[in-house]
Design a protein around this motif. Structure first.
Motif, PDB file in Angstrom:
ATOM      1  N   LEU A 130     -11.519   2.532   5.129  1.00 54.29           N
ATOM      2  CA  LEU A 130     -10.800   3.515   5.100  1.00 54.29           C
ATOM      3  C   LEU A 130      -9.845   2.993   3.381  1.00 54.29           C
ATOM      4  O   LEU A 130      -9.308   1.711   3.448  1.00 54.29           O
ATOM      5  CB  LEU A 130      -9.961   4.114   5.811  1.00 54.29           C
ATOM      6  N   SER A 131      -9.568   3.562   2.827  1.00 53.09           N
ATOM      7  CA  SER A 131      -9.613   3.774   1.675  1.00 53.09           C
ATOM      8  C   SER A 131      -7.553   2.922   1.839  1.00 53.09           C
ATOM      9  O   SER A 131      -7.137   3.571   2.879  1.00 53.09           O
ATOM     10  CB  SER A 131      -9.233   4.392   0.008  1.00 53.09           C
ATOM     11  N   ILE A 132      -6.448   2.203   1.453  1.00 58.88           N
ATOM     12  CA  ILE A 132      -4.959   2.243   1.465  1.00 58.88           C
ATOM     13  C   ILE A 132      -4.458   2.354   0.024  1.00 58.88           C
ATOM     14  O   ILE A 132      -5.485   1.873  -1.090  1.00 58.88           O
ATOM     15  CB  ILE A 132      -5.644   0.826   1.611  1.00 58.88           C
ATOM     16  N   PRO A 133      -3.577   2.827  -0.241  1.00 58.21           N
ATOM     17  CA  PRO A 133      -2.786   2.747  -1.587  1.00 58.21           C
ATOM     18  C   PRO A 133      -3.214   1.705  -2.713  1.00 58.21           C
ATOM     19  O   PRO A 133      -2.693   0.896  -1.936  1.00 58.21           O
ATOM     20  CB  PRO A 133      -1.443   2.924  -0.634  1.00 58.21           C
ATOM     21  N   GLU A 170       2.229  -6.736 -10.109  1.00 56.03           N
ATOM     22  CA  GLU A 170       3.562  -6.952  -9.678  1.00 56.03           C
ATOM     23  C   GLU A 170       4.136  -5.143 -10.099  1.00 56.03           C
ATOM     24  O   GLU A 170       6.028  -5.636 -10.160  1.00 56.03           O
ATOM     25  CB  GLU A 170       4.375  -7.943 -10.991  1.00 56.03           C
ATOM     26  N   SER A 171       3.640  -4.307 -10.770  1.00 56.97           N
ATOM     27  CA  SER A 171       4.457  -3.490 -10.648  1.00 56.97           C
ATOM     28  C   SER A 171       5.255  -2.494  -9.726  1.00 56.97           C
ATOM     29  O   SER A 171       4.725  -2.704  -8.738  1.00 56.97           O
ATOM     30  CB  SER A 171       3.864  -1.793 -11.515  1.00 56.97           C
ATOM     31  N   ILE A 172       5.998  -1.681 -10.047  1.00 59.19           N
ATOM     32  CA  ILE A 172       7.023  -0.930  -9.074  1.00 59.19           C
ATOM     33  C   ILE A 172       6.113  -0.287  -8.223  1.00 59.19           C
ATOM     34  O   ILE A 172       6.371  -0.093  -7.157  1.00 59.19           O
ATOM     35  CB  ILE A 172       7.559  -0.174  -9.075  1.00 59.19           C
ATOM     36  N   GLY A 173       4.854   0.389  -8.460  1.00 62.20           N
ATOM     37  CA  GLY A 173       3.854   1.203  -8.404  1.00 62.20           C
ATOM     38  C   GLY A 173       3.499   0.371  -7.100  1.00 62.20           C
ATOM     39  O   GLY A 173       2.790   0.624  -5.497  1.00 62.20           O
ATOM     40  N   SER A 174       2.802  -0.992  -6.956  1.00 64.43           N
ATOM     41  CA  SER A 174       1.937  -1.955  -6.267  1.00 64.43           C
ATOM     42  C   SER A 174       2.943  -2.784  -5.380  1.00 64.43           C
ATOM     43  O   SER A 174       2.344  -2.441  -4.336  1.00 64.43           O
ATOM     44  CB  SER A 174       1.251  -2.885  -7.940  1.00 64.43           C
ATOM     45  N   LYS A 175       4.166  -2.803  -5.564  1.00 64.83           N
ATOM     46  CA  LYS A 175       4.921  -2.866  -4.311  1.00 64.83           C
ATOM     47  C   LYS A 175       5.021  -2.315  -3.162  1.00 64.83           C
ATOM     48  O   LYS A 175       5.129  -2.546  -2.224  1.00 64.83           O
ATOM     49  CB  LYS A 175       5.857  -3.943  -5.417  1.00 64.83           C
ATOM     50  N   LYS A 179       3.238  -2.192   0.846  1.00 65.89           N
ATOM     51  CA  LYS A 179       3.965  -1.537   1.758  1.00 65.89           C
ATOM     52  C   LYS A 179       3.585  -0.684   2.899  1.00 65.89           C
ATOM     53  O   LYS A 179       2.954  -0.562   3.543  1.00 65.89           O
ATOM     54  CB  LYS A 179       5.736  -2.132   1.557  1.00 65.89           C
ATOM     55  N   ALA A 180       3.204   0.663   1.864  1.00 61.90           N
ATOM     56  CA  ALA A 180       2.670   1.631   2.500  1.00 61.90           C
ATOM     57  C   ALA A 180       1.154   1.189   2.969  1.00 61.90           C
ATOM     58  O   ALA A 180       0.730   2.227   3.901  1.00 61.90           O
ATOM     59  CB  ALA A 180       2.116   2.486   1.732  1.00 61.90           C
ATOM     60  N   SER A 181       0.135   0.265   2.501  1.00 67.36           N
ATOM     61  CA  SER A 181      -0.501  -0.547   3.108  1.00 67.36           C
ATOM     62  C   SER A 181      -0.704  -0.549   4.408  1.00 67.36           C
ATOM     63  O   SER A 181      -1.444  -0.348   5.305  1.00 67.36           O
ATOM     64  CB  SER A 181      -1.831  -1.450   2.004  1.00 67.36           C
ATOM     65  N   VAL A 182       0.694  -1.423   4.716  1.00 67.90           N
ATOM     66  CA  VAL A 182       0.203  -1.844   5.927  1.00 67.90           C
ATOM     67  C   VAL A 182       0.982  -0.895   6.682  1.00 67.90           C
ATOM     68  O   VAL A 182       0.212  -0.698   7.903  1.00 67.90           O
ATOM     69  CB  VAL A 182       2.549  -2.657   6.033  1.00 67.90           C
ATOM     70  N   GLU A 183       1.629   0.326   6.887  1.00 67.00           N
ATOM     71  CA  GLU A 183       1.596   1.004   7.243  1.00 67.00           C
ATOM     72  C   GLU A 183       0.300   2.118   7.921  1.00 67.00           C
ATOM     73  O   GLU A 183      -0.230   2.883   8.675  1.00 67.00           O
ATOM     74  CB  GLU A 183       2.638   2.209   6.860  1.00 67.00           C
TER      75      GLU A 183
END
Length: 279
Positions: A130-133, A170-175, A179-183
């Motif tokens: 599956l795709s992750i963020p 290292e952008s805010i969105g990538s950070k 974390k969203a990918s973990v979820e």
């Protein structure tokens, strides 16, 4: 005159030795390699899959999580060169993205075929991909298989193996995306009620004390380094760790060894190798 050795005692001793030898079989030992192979392109700018395969064969892992794989053909080639079973997990669309259609631009090959892969000496059942963020122009995925190690030690040993590659900026969105990918991975592939042992490999583009690693540990993943600095990038003189082999739950595993392999030519990452006992 010598006294006869009591027959009953002799029988008891022999039975005890036999019982001890056959009832306490040794734990199943598993070697795991996590390797970002940079599409097979080494630090000399040459694409050489045989060189990648040589690294894998040299350390003889039971299962390998590959990141930055060009396409399913690359996994098939490495599968043949290592004599392992292979499966590919695509990160990008097979159909051309709308932007390319609208502009009438030929779709770059890299946009059509890109992802991760798994190699295994043992039978595996594909669970999902599956795709992750992602907040960058690249697309990332997580893939999952159940590996049957039963033939390794003649006893039932089924392990869920997850392989992934997180967003790199290292952008805010990538950070936030990391974390969203973990979820996403937790919801899709982790079901603690099954009482199954898990392994996760990946280029997480995050250091051990970062938010994504802290979140993974909060979820139950164990990042065992045996007190070592497991530095994987830059490949020539590594200064940080972003590649991992994580395990869970703690009571299912014993870490025998974990090392970063001193290989600085075949890819732009050094691979990480962990040897485990499945308890």
């Amino acid at each position: 005159m010598k006294k006869a050795f009591p027959y009953a005692l002799l029988t008891f001793l022999v039975s005890s030795l036999l019982f001890h030898g056959y009832s306490q079989s040794s734990p199943t030992q598993i070697k795991i390699l996590s390797y970002n192979i940079h599409y097979g392109v080494g630090m000399d700018a040459k694409k050489d899959l045989e060189r990648i395969a040589e690294v894998i064969n040299r350390f003889d892992p039971d299962i390998v999580g590959l990141q930055e794989v060009s396409d399913s053909l690359m996994v098939a080639t490495l599968s043949e060169l290592t004599n392992m079973n292979g499966v590919f997990g695509a990160s990008t669309e097979i159909e051309p993205p709308n932007l390319y259609r609208l502009l009438g631009i030929p779709v770059p090959t890299a946009q059509l075929f890109y992802g991760d892969g798994i190699l295994s000496k043992f039978p595996m059942q594909f669970i999902g991909n599956l795709s992750i963020p992602s907040a960058s122009s690249s697309r990332y995925e997580a893939m999952c298989v159940d590996v049957d190690f039963s033939s390794k030690n003649k006893k039932k040993a089924l392990v869920r193996f997850i392989n992934t590659h997180f967003d790199y900026l290292e952008s805010i969105g990538s950070k936030i995306a990391r974390k969203a990918s973990v979820e996403v991975i937790e919801k899709a592939f982790v079901h603690d009620s099954t009482d199954m042992p898990y392994i996760l490999t990946g280029d997480l583009n995050a250091t051990p004390m970062s938010d994504p690693l802290q979140l993974l540990e909060k979820k139950g993943w164990i990042n065992e380094n045996q007190g070592k600095e497991l530095l994987t990038v830059p490949v020539d003189i590594p200064t940080k760790q972003i590649d991992y082999v994580l395990i869970r739950p703690k009571e299912k595993w014993r870490v025998i060894d974990v090392v970063v392999i001193e290989e600085d030519r075949a890819s732009d990452h050094r691979p990480i190798l962990m040897t485990l006992e499945l308890l």
